[in-house]
Design a protein around this motif. Structure first.
Motif, PDB file in Angstrom:
ATOM      1  N   VAL A  71    -124.452  18.196 -20.104  1.00 23.57           N
ATOM      2  CA  VAL A  71    -124.285  19.603 -19.748  1.00 23.57           C
ATOM      3  C   VAL A  71    -124.981  19.836 -18.415  1.00 23.57           C
ATOM      4  O   VAL A  71    -126.064  19.294 -18.159  1.00 23.57           O
ATOM      5  CB  VAL A  71    -124.856  20.537 -20.838  1.00 23.57           C
ATOM      6  CG1 VAL A  71    -126.319  20.244 -21.125  1.00 23.57           C
ATOM      7  CG2 VAL A  71    -124.680  22.006 -20.432  1.00 23.57           C
ATOM      8  N   ARG A  73    -126.430  22.819 -16.997  1.00 19.65           N
ATOM      9  CA  ARG A  73    -126.751  24.185 -17.430  1.00 19.65           C
ATOM     10  C   ARG A  73    -126.693  25.177 -16.272  1.00 19.65           C
ATOM     11  O   ARG A  73    -126.229  26.316 -16.447  1.00 19.65           O
ATOM     12  CB  ARG A  73    -128.127  24.199 -18.100  1.00 19.65           C
ATOM     13  CG  ARG A  73    -128.168  23.375 -19.384  1.00 19.65           C
ATOM     14  CD  ARG A  73    -129.394  23.661 -20.231  1.00 19.65           C
ATOM     15  NE  ARG A  73    -129.403  22.801 -21.408  1.00 19.65           N
ATOM     16  CZ  ARG A  73    -128.715  23.045 -22.518  1.00 19.65           C
ATOM     17  NH1 ARG A  73    -127.961  24.144 -22.589  1.00 19.65           N
ATOM     18  NH2 ARG A  73    -128.764  22.218 -23.551  1.00 19.65           N
ATOM     19  N   ASN A  76    -123.026  26.095 -15.696  1.00 22.47           N
ATOM     20  CA  ASN A  76    -122.510  26.978 -16.738  1.00 22.47           C
ATOM     21  C   ASN A  76    -123.039  28.408 -16.584  1.00 22.47           C
ATOM     22  O   ASN A  76    -122.298  29.382 -16.765  1.00 22.47           O
ATOM     23  CB  ASN A  76    -122.882  26.430 -18.110  1.00 22.47           C
ATOM     24  CG  ASN A  76    -121.949  25.324 -18.565  1.00 22.47           C
ATOM     25  OD1 ASN A  76    -120.989  24.974 -17.875  1.00 22.47           O
ATOM     26  ND2 ASN A  76    -122.217  24.754 -19.733  1.00 22.47           N
ATOM     27  N   THR A  77    -124.306  28.528 -16.229  1.00 17.79           N
ATOM     28  CA  THR A  77    -124.896  29.860 -16.069  1.00 17.79           C
ATOM     29  C   THR A  77    -124.296  30.575 -14.862  1.00 17.79           C
ATOM     30  O   THR A  77    -123.880  31.741 -14.955  1.00 17.79           O
ATOM     31  CB  THR A  77    -126.422  29.743 -15.911  1.00 17.79           C
ATOM     32  OG1 THR A  77    -126.974  29.153 -17.091  1.00 17.79           O
ATOM     33  CG2 THR A  77    -127.045  31.114 -15.681  1.00 17.79           C
ATOM     34  N   ARG A  80    -120.502  31.183 -15.443  1.00 18.00           N
ATOM     35  CA  ARG A  80    -120.208  31.819 -16.735  1.00 18.00           C
ATOM     36  C   ARG A  80    -119.227  30.975 -17.552  1.00 18.00           C
ATOM     37  O   ARG A  80    -118.178  31.439 -17.988  1.00 18.00           O
ATOM     38  CB  ARG A  80    -119.675  33.241 -16.530  1.00 18.00           C
ATOM     39  CG  ARG A  80    -120.682  34.147 -15.821  1.00 18.00           C
ATOM     40  CD  ARG A  80    -120.154  35.542 -15.629  1.00 18.00           C
ATOM     41  NE  ARG A  80    -121.124  36.390 -14.932  1.00 18.00           N
ATOM     42  CZ  ARG A  80    -120.918  37.666 -14.628  1.00 18.00           C
ATOM     43  NH1 ARG A  80    -119.762  38.235 -14.951  1.00 18.00           N
ATOM     44  NH2 ARG A  80    -121.842  38.353 -13.995  1.00 18.00           N
ATOM     45  N   ASN A  82    -118.716  27.739 -20.644  1.00 16.24           N
ATOM     46  CA  ASN A  82    -119.282  27.130 -21.844  1.00 16.24           C
ATOM     47  C   ASN A  82    -118.754  25.698 -21.936  1.00 16.24           C
ATOM     48  O   ASN A  82    -118.082  25.315 -22.877  1.00 16.24           O
ATOM     49  CB  ASN A  82    -118.899  27.934 -23.095  1.00 16.24           C
ATOM     50  CG  ASN A  82    -119.591  27.421 -24.338  1.00 16.24           C
ATOM     51  OD1 ASN A  82    -120.729  26.945 -24.283  1.00 16.24           O
ATOM     52  ND2 ASN A  82    -118.900  27.477 -25.476  1.00 16.24           N
ATOM     53  N   ARG A  83    -119.062  24.931 -20.910  1.00 17.69           N
ATOM     54  CA  ARG A  83    -118.491  23.598 -20.737  1.00 17.69           C
ATOM     55  C   ARG A  83    -119.469  22.482 -21.056  1.00 17.69           C
ATOM     56  O   ARG A  83    -120.652  22.565 -20.750  1.00 17.69           O
ATOM     57  CB  ARG A  83    -118.071  23.397 -19.271  1.00 17.69           C
ATOM     58  CG  ARG A  83    -116.782  24.021 -18.866  1.00 17.69           C
ATOM     59  CD  ARG A  83    -116.526  23.725 -17.387  1.00 17.69           C
ATOM     60  NE  ARG A  83    -115.172  24.130 -17.004  1.00 17.69           N
ATOM     61  CZ  ARG A  83    -114.730  24.089 -15.760  1.00 17.69           C
ATOM     62  NH1 ARG A  83    -115.524  23.665 -14.777  1.00 17.69           N
ATOM     63  NH2 ARG A  83    -113.495  24.468 -15.483  1.00 17.69           N
ATOM     64  N   PHE A 114    -119.944  23.779 -27.423  1.00 17.81           N
ATOM     65  CA  PHE A 114    -119.167  23.961 -26.195  1.00 17.81           C
ATOM     66  C   PHE A 114    -117.692  24.133 -26.530  1.00 17.81           C
ATOM     67  O   PHE A 114    -117.181  23.566 -27.492  1.00 17.81           O
ATOM     68  CB  PHE A 114    -119.371  22.778 -25.250  1.00 17.81           C
ATOM     69  CG  PHE A 114    -120.776  22.662 -24.741  1.00 17.81           C
ATOM     70  CD1 PHE A 114    -121.297  23.611 -23.874  1.00 17.81           C
ATOM     71  CD2 PHE A 114    -121.599  21.613 -25.143  1.00 17.81           C
ATOM     72  CE1 PHE A 114    -122.601  23.525 -23.418  1.00 17.81           C
ATOM     73  CE2 PHE A 114    -122.899  21.514 -24.686  1.00 17.81           C
ATOM     74  CZ  PHE A 114    -123.412  22.467 -23.825  1.00 17.81           C
ATOM     75  N   SER A 115    -117.001  24.917 -25.687  1.00 25.89           N
ATOM     76  CA  SER A 115    -115.599  25.238 -25.961  1.00 25.89           C
ATOM     77  C   SER A 115    -114.613  24.377 -25.180  1.00 25.89           C
ATOM     78  O   SER A 115    -113.416  24.399 -25.464  1.00 25.89           O
ATOM     79  CB  SER A 115    -115.323  26.708 -25.646  1.00 25.89           C
ATOM     80  OG  SER A 115    -115.634  27.005 -24.294  1.00 25.89           O
TER      81      SER A 115
END
Length: 368
Positions: A71, A73, A76-77, A80, A82-83, A114-115
Motif C-alpha cells: 500500500v 498510503r 491513497n490519502t 482519495r 482505496n487501492r 482494499f477495493s
C-alpha cells in the motif's frame, strides 16, 4: 505442482532468472537493493511490515514467478483512493503460477479492506511503473521496466484490465541537433536574464539533490498519480547515487542564485548489473572497471522546472545543455523514464528533441 511462499527473499530474487533465462533483456534489481526496498526497517515508504509483503511461486520446488503486494498510503490519502498495489510481477509463461501469484496479492489486499489492486509499481509511480505491452525487443535502461509479451496476457486472463498508457524513449546523442531544441540567440537571451547552470558534483551532491527534490515536488504536483516525495524517501532512493554518478552530465539551473530547474542524469547501470548477476561478489570490482571503460548509455532520471518558470523555454535549454554534456563525455544514447499519454507537453518535447519511442507500457487493475 504450484506452491506460494511468502517473504522468502532467496526465492523472490531467483524467480525471474528461472522464468526468463539469460537470453532476454530483463535486468533484475541488485539483491542488496531488493532487501532494502522490501524492509520496513530501511524503506521510509512503509510504516511497518503490515504495509507490504512479497511472494514467489514454486513449481516442484523451483521459483518461477514473483510479485509484491503493498500500500502507498500517501497516494491513497492524496488521491482519495482505496487501492492496493502490486509490483515486481515476473513470471514464466505458466497460467497456474500467474493465477497463484495474483491470487495471493488479491487475498492480501482483500484482507485489509482494499477495493481494487493496480500495478506494476516498483514501488511508487516515481520509480519503475507499468507492465510492458510493446517494444519487447529493446533493452531497458536503469529505472525502466522490461517484461516478456506473455505478462499482459496472463494478467488479462486473470481479470485485469489495462489503462493509463505510457511510453519510454531513447535518443541518439551522436546525431544530436541542438538547434532543434533551442537557438544560440535564445540561450544568450536567457543568460542575460540571469539564468545559469550549476554542476552536480560529489562535493555538492547533497545540496543539489535537495534542490532537485524541491523542483520535482513543485513541477510534478499536478501530474496524475504524483505524490510529493519526502526528504527521507528521496534520500533513500538516491542513497547510492554518489557512487554511480558521472558529475559531467547532471545539472541544476539557477536564476539569480535560486535553483529553479534540474536535469538529473546517471550512467545506465544495467550492463553492469547484468554482468554481475545482480549480486555483489568478489568479481564486482573487475566488472565495474570494465563497465566504466565501455559505458555509452545514460538515463535521465528526472527533469523539471518550477511552475512559475515554465513556458519560458527553459526545459529545452536544460535538455540541450545536458545532451551536449553527455555527448562530450562520450555517451552515445540516452533513455528516459515513462511519459504518460495524457502528458502532451512532455511528449511534444520528446518528439521535438528527436527521441524515439522505446517501450510501451500500461497499468493493469482489478476490482476486488
Amino acid at each position: 505442482m504450484i506452491t506460494i511462499v511468502e517473504r522468502d527473499m532467496a526465492a523472490f530474487f531467483r524467480a525471474p532468472f528461472n522464468a526468463y533465462g539469460g537470453g532476454t533483456p530483463h535486468v533484475s534489481p541488485m539483491l542488496s537493493d531488493l532487501k532494502r526496498f522490501l524492509s520496513a526497517k530501511t524503506n521510509p515508504l512503509f510504516a511497518s511490515d503490515e504495509d507490504f509483503s512479497f511472494f514467489a511461486a514454486m513449481r516442484d520446488g523451483r521459483p518461477v514467478g514473483r510479485i509484491t503486494a503493498h500500500v502507498h498510503r500517501a497516494s491513497n490519502t492524496l488521491h482519495r483512493l482505496n487501492r492496493a498495489y502490486f509490483g515486481y510481477f515476473d513470471c514464466a509463461d505458466d497460467a497456474d503460477s500467474a493465477a497463484a501469484l495474483l491470487g495471493a496479492v488479491e487475498a492480501w489486499a482483500r484482507k485489509r479492506g482494499f477495493s481494487e489492486i493496480i500495478g506494476n509499481f516498483n514501488l511508487t509511480a516515481m520509480q519503475q511503473a507499468g507492465v510492458m505491452t510493446d517494444g519487447f525487443e529493446h533493452h531497458p535502461y536503469t529505472d525502466q521496466i522490461w517484461g516478456p509479451p506473455h505478462l499482459p496476457r496472463l494478467l488479462e486472463a486473470n481479470g485485469y484490465a489495462r489503462s493509463f498508457p505510457m511510453t519510454t524513449f531513447e535518443q541518439d546523442i551522436s546525431t544530436l541537433d541542438a538547434g532543434r531544441l533551442t537557438t544560440p540567440e535564445q540561450r544568450r537571451a536567457l543568460a542575460d536574464q540571469g539564468f545559469s547552470f550549476a554542476p552536480v558534483t560529489r562535493a555538492t551532491l547533497s545540496e543539489r539533490l535537495e534542490d532537485a527534490r524541491t523542483i520535482l515536488n513543485d513541477s510534478f504536483r499536478d501530474n496524475p498519480m504524483f505524490v510529493p516525495v519526502t526528504k527521507e524517501e528521496f534520500d533513500f532512493q538516491a542513497k547510492e547515487m554518489k557512487w554511480v554518478m558521472d558529475p559531467r552530465i547532471s545539472t541544476v539551473m539557477h536564476h539569480q542564485g535560486r535553483a529553479i530547474g534540474a536535469v538529473i542524469v546517471i550512467p545506465d547501470l544495467n550492463p553492469l548489473v547484468k554482468a554481475t548477476g545482480a549480486r555483489i561478489g568478489w568479481s564486482t570490482p573487475w566488472h565495474y572497471l570494465k563497465y566504466r571503460m565501455a559505458r555509452r548509455r545514460a538515463v535521465v532520471i528526472f527533469q523539471g522546472v518550477m511552475p512559475q518558470y515554465q513556458g519560458k523555454g527553459l526545459n529545452p535549454l536544460m535538455l540541450a545543455h545536458a545532451l551536449g554534456a553527455m555527448r562530450s563525455a562520450g555517451y552515445r544514447t540516452v533513455g528516459g523514464t515513462w511519459i504518460a499519454d495524457v502528458n502532451k507537453a512532455s511528449l511534444r518535447q520528446a518528439e521535438k528533441s528527436g527521441a524515439r519511442p522505446l517501450h510501451r507500457l500500461h497499468l493493469f487493475s482489478k476490482a476486488l
